[in-house]
Motif scaffolding. Structure first.
Motif, PDB file in Angstrom:
ATOM      1  N   VAL A  97      -6.533  14.206  34.736  1.00 18.01           N
ATOM      2  CA  VAL A  97      -6.139  13.364  35.874  1.00 18.01           C
ATOM      3  C   VAL A  97      -5.737  14.343  36.969  1.00 18.01           C
ATOM      4  N   VAL A  98      -6.537  14.420  38.032  1.00 23.08           N
ATOM      5  CA  VAL A  98      -6.459  15.542  38.964  1.00 23.08           C
ATOM      6  C   VAL A  98      -5.749  15.161  40.262  1.00 23.08           C
ATOM      7  N   PHE A  99      -4.866  16.047  40.699  1.00 23.49           N
ATOM      8  CA  PHE A  99      -4.234  15.932  42.016  1.00 23.49           C
ATOM      9  C   PHE A  99      -4.665  17.158  42.827  1.00 23.49           C
ATOM     10  N   GLY A 100      -5.252  16.918  44.007  1.00 20.82           N
ATOM     11  CA  GLY A 100      -5.848  18.010  44.779  1.00 20.82           C
ATOM     12  C   GLY A 100      -4.852  18.874  45.523  1.00 20.82           C
ATOM     13  N   SER A 101      -3.632  18.390  45.648  1.00 16.37           N
ATOM     14  CA  SER A 101      -2.608  19.147  46.385  1.00 16.37           C
ATOM     15  C   SER A 101      -1.249  18.537  46.067  1.00 16.37           C
ATOM     16  N   LEU A 102      -0.217  19.190  46.545  1.00 19.24           N
ATOM     17  CA  LEU A 102       1.134  18.664  46.340  1.00 19.24           C
ATOM     18  C   LEU A 102       1.314  17.334  47.060  1.00 19.24           C
ATOM     19  N   ASP A 103       0.709  17.220  48.241  1.00 17.73           N
ATOM     20  CA  ASP A 103       0.828  15.959  48.985  1.00 17.73           C
ATOM     21  C   ASP A 103       0.168  14.825  48.205  1.00 17.73           C
ATOM     22  N   ASP A 104      -0.995  15.124  47.639  1.00 18.94           N
ATOM     23  CA  ASP A 104      -1.705  14.124  46.843  1.00 18.94           C
ATOM     24  C   ASP A 104      -0.854  13.717  45.636  1.00 18.94           C
ATOM     25  N   LEU A 105      -0.222  14.714  45.035  1.00 19.66           N
ATOM     26  CA  LEU A 105       0.641  14.442  43.878  1.00 19.66           C
ATOM     27  C   LEU A 105       1.781  13.503  44.276  1.00 19.66           C
ATOM     28  N   ALA A 106       2.440  13.853  45.384  1.00 14.36           N
ATOM     29  CA  ALA A 106       3.589  13.051  45.825  1.00 14.36           C
ATOM     30  C   ALA A 106       3.163  11.620  46.150  1.00 14.36           C
ATOM     31  N   GLU A 107       1.959  11.495  46.732  1.00 15.63           N
ATOM     32  CA  GLU A 107       1.483  10.175  47.156  1.00 15.63           C
ATOM     33  C   GLU A 107       1.135   9.256  45.982  1.00 15.63           C
ATOM     34  N   ARG A 108       0.536   9.839  44.942  1.00 16.54           N
ATOM     35  CA  ARG A 108      -0.045   8.970  43.907  1.00 16.54           C
ATOM     36  C   ARG A 108       0.694   8.957  42.566  1.00 16.54           C
ATOM     37  N   MET A 109       1.628   9.907  42.382  1.00 13.79           N
ATOM     38  CA  MET A 109       2.234  10.040  41.060  1.00 13.79           C
ATOM     39  C   MET A 109       2.872   8.737  40.567  1.00 13.79           C
ATOM     40  N   ASP A 110       3.512   8.027  41.478  1.00 16.18           N
ATOM     41  CA  ASP A 110       4.201   6.810  41.042  1.00 16.18           C
ATOM     42  C   ASP A 110       3.425   5.539  41.381  1.00 16.18           C
ATOM     43  N   ASP A 111       2.155   5.704  41.743  1.00 14.40           N
ATOM     44  CA  ASP A 111       1.317   4.543  42.048  1.00 14.40           C
ATOM     45  C   ASP A 111       1.111   3.723  40.766  1.00 14.40           C
ATOM     46  N   PRO A 112       1.497   2.458  40.775  1.00 12.14           N
ATOM     47  CA  PRO A 112       1.327   1.663  39.549  1.00 12.14           C
ATOM     48  C   PRO A 112      -0.132   1.538  39.128  1.00 12.14           C
ATOM     49  N   ASP A 113      -1.060   1.773  40.090  1.00 12.52           N
ATOM     50  CA  ASP A 113      -2.487   1.666  39.750  1.00 12.52           C
ATOM     51  C   ASP A 113      -3.092   2.993  39.283  1.00 12.52           C
ATOM     52  N   LEU A 114      -2.277   4.044  39.205  1.00 15.50           N
ATOM     53  CA  LEU A 114      -2.812   5.340  38.766  1.00 15.50           C
ATOM     54  C   LEU A 114      -3.372   5.198  37.347  1.00 15.50           C
ATOM     55  N   ALA A 115      -4.650   5.620  37.191  1.00 14.62           N
ATOM     56  CA  ALA A 115      -5.285   5.496  35.867  1.00 14.62           C
ATOM     57  C   ALA A 115      -4.856   6.685  35.015  1.00 14.62           C
ATOM     58  N   VAL A 116      -3.834   6.516  34.251  1.00 16.77           N
ATOM     59  CA  VAL A 116      -3.310   7.615  33.438  1.00 16.77           C
ATOM     60  C   VAL A 116      -2.660   7.050  32.181  1.00 16.77           C
ATOM     61  N   ASP A 117      -2.832   7.794  31.073  1.00 22.84           N
ATOM     62  CA  ASP A 117      -2.035   7.438  29.898  1.00 22.84           C
ATOM     63  C   ASP A 117      -1.443   8.721  29.299  1.00 22.84           C
ATOM     64  N   ALA A 118      -0.616   8.554  28.294  1.00 24.24           N
ATOM     65  CA  ALA A 118       0.197   9.668  27.805  1.00 24.24           C
ATOM     66  C   ALA A 118      -0.615  10.795  27.192  1.00 24.24           C
ATOM     67  N   ASP A 119      -1.866  10.511  26.785  1.00 23.10           N
ATOM     68  CA  ASP A 119      -2.695  11.561  26.186  1.00 23.10           C
ATOM     69  C   ASP A 119      -3.496  12.351  27.219  1.00 23.10           C
ATOM     70  N   ASP A 120      -3.422  11.954  28.472  1.00 27.34           N
ATOM     71  CA  ASP A 120      -4.171  12.670  29.515  1.00 27.34           C
ATOM     72  C   ASP A 120      -3.520  14.013  29.841  1.00 27.34           C
ATOM     73  N   PHE A 121      -4.302  14.890  30.480  1.00 26.11           N
ATOM     74  CA  PHE A 121      -3.795  16.165  30.986  1.00 26.11           C
ATOM     75  C   PHE A 121      -3.644  16.017  32.510  1.00 26.11           C
ATOM     76  N   LEU A 122      -2.447  16.232  33.008  1.00 24.13           N
ATOM     77  CA  LEU A 122      -2.239  16.178  34.460  1.00 24.13           C
ATOM     78  C   LEU A 122      -2.609  17.537  35.050  1.00 24.13           C
ATOM     79  N   VAL A 123      -3.438  17.527  36.086  1.00 20.72           N
ATOM     80  CA  VAL A 123      -3.930  18.777  36.676  1.00 20.72           C
ATOM     81  C   VAL A 123      -3.548  18.819  38.160  1.00 20.72           C
ATOM     82  N   LEU A 124      -2.880  19.880  38.561  1.00 21.77           N
ATOM     83  CA  LEU A 124      -2.550  20.075  39.983  1.00 21.77           C
ATOM     84  C   LEU A 124      -3.342  21.273  40.504  1.00 21.77           C
ATOM     85  N   GLN A 125      -4.052  21.057  41.618  1.00 26.28           N
ATOM     86  CA  GLN A 125      -4.826  22.140  42.248  1.00 26.28           C
ATOM     87  C   GLN A 125      -4.136  22.595  43.540  1.00 26.28           C
TER      88      GLN A 125
END
Ligand code: FES
Length: 566
Positions: free
Chosen positions: A410-438
């Motif tokens: 589950v990829v975030f392209g930047s810190l701004d992207d991370l801040a914007e989407r991390m708490d989005d209830p629609d973020l497609a993520v589950d506990a077994d995913d790998f969070l990736v910050l670029q």
């Protein structure tokens, strides 16, 4: 006057084309500060300090500087203090890391340009001690460091609080809805209540221990709390020792060697130290032309157990390490693995220092070699198609059930992207995913912040998920805990493989095999355009930084500051 020995104020004269005139003028101006002629004839000990209104960790430095001066005067020297840049960890934008090299240049240049026979350097907050070590090694004037010492903990509802592992623990509880806004406010009041550096085995404490292992501070002084009277006595003793160093001409190049760097690396692993410290130690060693390879880190990690049970991995704080006996007993446990012939700033070798049997050791805090906290070293380097030049995992602060795992990115392209989407209830993520910050590495716009500790997405945090595999080219605070892979090199901003990861890619982690691989075939990768966000400032220090900063495996130093060869 022309044949006077070149010491004290006669060193490095301002150039007016007439050396005698230069010295006469310098003495005359020095006398305007009220010094007597006899005082100006003494060996000069510079005191480079990093006190600042923007640095809470150094707020006791005026008292500490007085103690250093007392020692210098008592030993027959003339103390002259001078300020350098200070780096208050939480007050700098984008990050203190961006300014570490600038501070090291300030320390080096002002030590060399001003007349002094030796120098005492006072620092401690995360980047200040690494910067001062880098600067003093490059200056190679006889030098002794004095660290700020750790903060004391405080009590909150009967529970000990200390910056900054507890900062994150309570913040996680607040994000998870377990505690109220009012309560997080009360915790905020009690996390950092005294002078000194963070109270756990974070970067500042780790670097203080490494400075002691390297031999650049007096033995037994790394863990003395900032507000303890012993800290002042250590400062006084360091001032006295600085006068002797000036007379002996004992320079850092005789103390910081390939062997003492290896000792420090071993201590880093045995104390479960901060991931940042591997970057700093690499940069410090690089100023002496000593290389630290990540393969060697893995070898040493495999044979060095974690012996110190401090937060962020254990229950204890730095003040407990001090009460338990300090770093000396740790070094004694490691003695068969250390190079004992290394010279220290005290004038003794490490072996001579360790002959004295400690009066008391609390083995709950400092474990015996055959009863370790963790059987292998705290840090491990990973390599693979996602990190061809390496990445770092603090395995002692991670969840071992995640060590052999394949997951969906589950990829975030930047810190701004991370801040914007991390708490989005629609973020497609589950506990077994790998969070990736670029794009959070040294050449990115963010300047390699301590953002590698990606928060657990809000919707998973509320379900009680505490840890996930998280990957980035960023750093992590030494006070953080989690299965967090950092310093991926080459970083995304220069087009490293990290820049080509896309949502849904499979990534495989194997700590056992020391591997981190992107499971995407080469043909597909070749079609992808890197998501690379390279900083391109137009002027000033930031331009210098962008042009010359190196990747994490080279310590993020500037290419022109490293010394090549041994
Ligand atoms: Fe200074 Fe943590 S903020 S050491």
């Amino acid at each position: 006057m022309a044949d006077r020995p070149k010491h004290g104020l006669a060193r490095g004269l301002t150039n007016y084309g007439d050396a005698d005139f230069s010295l006469y003028l310098r003495r005359s101006f020095a006398k305007s500060m009220g010094y007597s002629h006899a005082m100006l004839d003494r060996p000069v000990v510079g005191i480079a300090h990093s006190a600042s209104g923007y640095n809470n960790c150094h707020r006791h430095f005026p008292e500490l500087i007085d103690a250093v001066k007392r020692g210098v005067l008592a030993a027959g020297g003339l103390p002259i203090e001078f300020p350098t840049i200070s780096l208050g960890e939480v007050f700098l934008n984008p990050t203190s890391m961006m300014y570490r090299n600038l501070m090291s240049m300030d320390v080096e240049e002002m030590t060399c340009a001003q007349p002094m026979d030796s120098v005492v350097l006072l620092g401690g907050c995360d980047k200040t001690l690494p910067a001062q070590l880098m600067g003093s090694i490059s200056a190679n004037v006889p030098a002794i460091h004095v660290v700020a010492g750790p903060m004391m903990t405080s009590l909150y509802k009967g529970e000990r609080l200390g910056a900054c592992t507890d900062c994150r623990r309570f913040w996680g509880r607040y994000r998870g809805g377990e505690i109220s806004q009012q309560e997080i406010g009360r915790v905020e009041d009690g996390l950092a209540t005294t002078a000194g550096t963070c109270a756990v085995m974070g970067t500042a404490s780790t670097m203080a221990c490494l400075a002691e292992a390297l031999g650049m501070i007096l033995p037994g002084t790394a863990s003395i709390p900032a507000v303890h009277a012993d800290r002042l006595r250590a400062a006084e003793a360091s001032g006295m020792r600085a006068v002797a160093l000036a007379k002996e001409g004992l320079t850092p190049d005789r103390i910081v060697t390939e062997k003492s760097v290896e000792n420090a690396l071993r201590v880093l692993l045995a104390i479960g130290g901060s991931t940042n410290a591997i970057i700093h130690l690499t940069a410090v060693a690089g100023r002496r032309g000593v290389e630290i390879s990540l393969d060697r880190l893995n070898e040493i990690s495999d044979e060095t157990p974690v012996l110190v049970d401090l937060k962020p991995t254990g229950p204890y704080y730095m003040e407990d390490l001090f009460a338990a006996g300090g770093l000396g007993p740790v070094l004694r446990e490691l003695r068969p693995l250390l190079h004992l012939d290394c010279l220290t700033v005290s004038g003794e070798t490490l072996g001579q220092r360790l002959e004295a049997v400690p009066e008391y050791v609390d083995h709950k805090v400092i474990h015996k070699f055959d009863d370790p906290v963790y059987p292998e070293g705290g840090l491990v380097a990973l390599f693979g198609s996602l990190a061809p030049e390496g990445a770092i995992l603090k395995r002692s602060a991670a969840d071992p059930s995640l060590f052999e795992k394949e997951g969906r990115a589950v990829v975030f392209g930047s810190l701004d992207d991370l801040a914007e989407r991390m708490d989005d209830p629609d973020l497609a993520v589950d506990a077994d995913d790998f969070l990736v910050l670029q794009n959070a590495g040294p050449k990115s716009n963010s300047g390699m912040p301590e953002a590698g500790y990606l928060p657990i997405p809000g919707k998973l945090a509320r379900k009680g998920v505490k840890d996930m595999v998280r990957l980035s080219d960023a750093r992590m605070s030494g006070t953080a805990f989690g299965t967090i892979i950092l310093h991926i090199a080459p970083e995304a901003s220069v087009g490293g493989p990290l820049s080509k990861v896309r949502n849904g890619d499979r990534i495989r982690l194997s700590v056992k095999e020391r591997r981190l691989d992107l499971l995407v075939d080469a043909a597909e990768l070749a079609k992808r355009t890197p998501k690379a966000d390279l900083a391109d400032p137009t002027r000033g220090y930031k331009r210098l930084y962008a042009d010359h900063v190196l990747q994490a495996p080279l310590g993020c130093d500037f290419d022109f500051l490293r010394k090549s060869g041994k």
